[in-house]
Write a protein that holds these residues in place. Structure first.
Motif, PDB file in Angstrom:
ATOM      1  N   LEU A 100     -27.052 -13.831  -3.561  1.00  0.00           N
ATOM      2  CA  LEU A 100     -26.278 -12.602  -3.741  1.00  0.00           C
ATOM      3  C   LEU A 100     -24.853 -12.916  -4.191  1.00  0.00           C
ATOM      4  N   THR A 101     -24.232 -13.911  -3.570  1.00  0.00           N
ATOM      5  CA  THR A 101     -22.874 -14.308  -3.948  1.00  0.00           C
ATOM      6  C   THR A 101     -22.840 -14.854  -5.367  1.00  0.00           C
ATOM      7  N   LEU A 102     -23.854 -15.621  -5.759  1.00  0.00           N
ATOM      8  CA  LEU A 102     -23.922 -16.156  -7.114  1.00  0.00           C
ATOM      9  C   LEU A 102     -23.973 -15.037  -8.139  1.00  0.00           C
ATOM     10  N   LEU A 181     -21.169  -5.646  -4.518  1.00  0.00           N
ATOM     11  CA  LEU A 181     -20.355  -6.657  -3.836  1.00  0.00           C
ATOM     12  C   LEU A 181     -19.204  -7.146  -4.712  1.00  0.00           C
ATOM     13  N   ALA A 182     -19.433  -7.185  -6.031  1.00  0.00           N
ATOM     14  CA  ALA A 182     -18.443  -7.767  -6.941  1.00  0.00           C
ATOM     15  C   ALA A 182     -17.415  -6.768  -7.442  1.00  0.00           C
ATOM     16  N   LEU A 183     -17.628  -5.483  -7.256  1.00  0.00           N
ATOM     17  CA  LEU A 183     -16.802  -4.479  -7.928  1.00  0.00           C
ATOM     18  C   LEU A 183     -15.314  -4.616  -7.624  1.00  0.00           C
ATOM     19  N   VAL A 184     -14.953  -4.697  -6.349  1.00  0.00           N
ATOM     20  CA  VAL A 184     -13.529  -4.771  -5.992  1.00  0.00           C
ATOM     21  C   VAL A 184     -12.923  -6.067  -6.511  1.00  0.00           C
ATOM     22  N   ALA A 242     -14.896 -15.227   0.926  1.00  0.00           N
ATOM     23  CA  ALA A 242     -14.723 -13.816   1.299  1.00  0.00           C
ATOM     24  C   ALA A 242     -15.961 -12.999   0.957  1.00  0.00           C
ATOM     25  N   LEU A 243     -16.590 -13.289  -0.186  1.00  0.00           N
ATOM     26  CA  LEU A 243     -17.797 -12.558  -0.578  1.00  0.00           C
ATOM     27  C   LEU A 243     -18.948 -12.858   0.384  1.00  0.00           C
ATOM     28  N   MET A 244     -19.092 -14.120   0.765  1.00  0.00           N
ATOM     29  CA  MET A 244     -20.187 -14.485   1.665  1.00  0.00           C
ATOM     30  C   MET A 244     -19.996 -13.867   3.053  1.00  0.00           C
ATOM     31  N   GLY A 245     -18.779 -13.910   3.543  1.00  0.00           N
ATOM     32  CA  GLY A 245     -18.521 -13.345   4.857  1.00  0.00           C
ATOM     33  C   GLY A 245     -18.363 -11.834   4.837  1.00  0.00           C
ATOM     34  N   GLY A 246     -17.937 -11.290   3.703  1.00  0.00           N
ATOM     35  CA  GLY A 246     -17.709  -9.857   3.603  1.00  0.00           C
ATOM     36  C   GLY A 246     -18.880  -9.064   3.079  1.00  0.00           C
ATOM     37  N   ILE A 253     -26.427  -1.898   3.526  1.00  0.00           N
ATOM     38  CA  ILE A 253     -26.839  -0.796   2.658  1.00  0.00           C
ATOM     39  C   ILE A 253     -28.193  -1.081   2.023  1.00  0.00           C
ATOM     40  N   PHE A 254     -28.383  -2.304   1.532  1.00  0.00           N
ATOM     41  CA  PHE A 254     -29.600  -2.648   0.792  1.00  0.00           C
ATOM     42  C   PHE A 254     -30.622  -3.402   1.644  1.00  0.00           C
ATOM     43  N   ASN A 255     -30.406  -3.432   2.972  1.00  0.00           N
ATOM     44  CA  ASN A 255     -31.344  -4.056   3.902  1.00  0.00           C
ATOM     45  C   ASN A 255     -31.631  -5.513   3.523  1.00  0.00           C
ATOM     46  N   ILE A 256     -30.570  -6.257   3.271  1.00  0.00           N
ATOM     47  CA  ILE A 256     -30.684  -7.670   2.930  1.00  0.00           C
ATOM     48  C   ILE A 256     -30.453  -8.489   4.197  1.00  0.00           C
ATOM     49  N   HIS A 257     -31.407  -9.319   4.550  1.00  0.00           N
ATOM     50  CA  HIS A 257     -31.286 -10.108   5.777  1.00  0.00           C
ATOM     51  C   HIS A 257     -30.616 -11.443   5.470  1.00  0.00           C
ATOM     52  N   GLY A 258     -29.309 -11.373   5.203  1.00  0.00           N
ATOM     53  CA  GLY A 258     -28.540 -12.560   4.893  1.00  0.00           C
ATOM     54  C   GLY A 258     -27.509 -12.849   5.962  1.00  0.00           C
ATOM     55  N   VAL A 259     -26.446 -13.513   5.561  1.00  0.00           N
ATOM     56  CA  VAL A 259     -25.387 -13.896   6.505  1.00  0.00           C
ATOM     57  C   VAL A 259     -24.723 -12.663   7.112  1.00  0.00           C
ATOM     58  N   GLY A 260     -24.425 -11.681   6.278  1.00  0.00           N
ATOM     59  CA  GLY A 260     -23.793 -10.463   6.777  1.00  0.00           C
ATOM     60  C   GLY A 260     -24.642  -9.754   7.808  1.00  0.00           C
ATOM     61  N   TYR A 261     -25.942  -9.697   7.552  1.00  0.00           N
ATOM     62  CA  TYR A 261     -26.861  -9.048   8.496  1.00  0.00           C
ATOM     63  C   TYR A 261     -26.874  -9.799   9.832  1.00  0.00           C
TER      64      TYR A 261
END
Length: 307
Positions: A100-102, A181-184, A242-246, A253-261
């Motif tokens: 996702l970060t990539l 994730l990248a917009l801001v 920041a992207l990985m942690g944020g 929102i998109f039900n992604i079971h990653g680091v944020g989840y």
């Protein structure tokens, strides 16, 4: 260069120790992990004492930290309160968030720098004004608003993409979450590039290259853009961590079971081993990204040399 890298790696050690200690202090000192295991029920004192002893929570905080760091250097990040090793949670969560970060970083670099160059070369014109207003709107709108809006429009109403991401999280399903994730960050990259291009376009080396008869494309890509990208690279490098942690909001929102989840679930359930373990890895990622950024300075600007 080699000495510089070694010196920077040595400088990372106290930063890593200080960061992890603060994280450990905030997580373990501000809550009772054993009480969180039992929820609303009061634990039996003998059972609670045994659990605290098993988790090394009956020791002073500094001893708990030293014990935890000793486990980390052995590759053991502890066990989550559901009995699953934290390393297993990391093995399933980090690859998803890395993809996702990539996607977000690629979108941020390609679109943000392109818009920034266009805006900087046409400073004061309609295109420049439009892009500045657009980036200001993007920065002003919260991520959860943008995420739910794009999810509804592209996923629910038009059906172009899946509104939620499947468990294996393939790259094609991560494009829309990556955009959210990248917009801001993309807006900030656009503004940084625009400002840097607008300042450097009047520099002597650009006028000299143009006077020599070099093609405009070569002047922009080989001379103007390379020197203008230094502040942009600095921002992107610090933005990786920041992207990985944020990504908590986007992954929810998109039900992604990653680091944020996993971080959200750990904080919600006061699952201290999970939170501390994941944030420790994010600290390492942030430090390595900053080192990589410093090394890229010499690539972008040949005048920079490291002793």
């Amino acid at each position: 260069m080699g000495r510089y890298v070694i010196r920077r790696l040595l400088q990372m050690i106290p930063v890593f120790i200080g960061s992890t200690f603060l994280i450990f202090l905030m997580v373990y000192a501000l809550g009772d992990p054993v009480a969180a295991l039992f929820g609303d029920k009061a634990p039996d004192p003998a059972t609670a004492a045994r659990i605290r002893k098993d988790l090394y929570l009956d020791q002073p905080l500094w001893k708990q930290y030293l014990h935890y760091m000793g486990q980390i250097f052995q590759g053991d990040f502890g066990t989550a309160f559901n009995g699953q090793p934290v390393t297993e949670l990391m093995a399933s969560a980090f690859p998803v968030t890395l993809r996702l970060t990539l996607v977000a970083i690629v979108i941020e670099i390609v679109v943000g720098i392109t818009f920034g160059v266009i805006s900087g070369l046409r400073k004061g014109r309609a295109v420049d004004t439009s892009l500045l207003v657009l980036t200001l709107i993007v920065i002003s709108v919260p991520t959860f608003v943008t995420g739910y809006l794009l999810q509804f429009v592209f996923g629910v109403k038009w059906g172009w993409v899946s509104p939620t991401v499947s468990s294996d999280a393939p790259l094609n399903e991560l494009i829309l979450p990556g955009i959210v994730l990248a917009l801001v960050s993309l807006a900030y990259v656009t503004r940084l590039t625009r400002t840097s291009i607008a300042e450097n376009v009047k520099a002597d080396y650009v006028r000299t290259a143009t006077a020599k008869g070099l093609p405009r494309r070569r002047v922009i890509t080989r001379h103007l853009l390379r020197n203008s990208l230094i502040p942009v690279v600095t921002f992107i490098g610090t933005d990786i961590g920041a992207l990985m942690g944020g990504a908590i909001v986007t992954e929810r929102i998109f039900n992604i079971h990653g680091v944020g989840y996993q971080l959200y679930q750990g904080i919600l359930r006061n699952n201290a081993p999970t939170v501390v373990g994941f944030v420790t890895i994010l600290v390492i990622v942030f430090l390595l990204a900053n080192l990589l950024v410093d090394l890229l300075y010499a690539v972008l600007d040949p005048r920079i040399r490291y002793a």
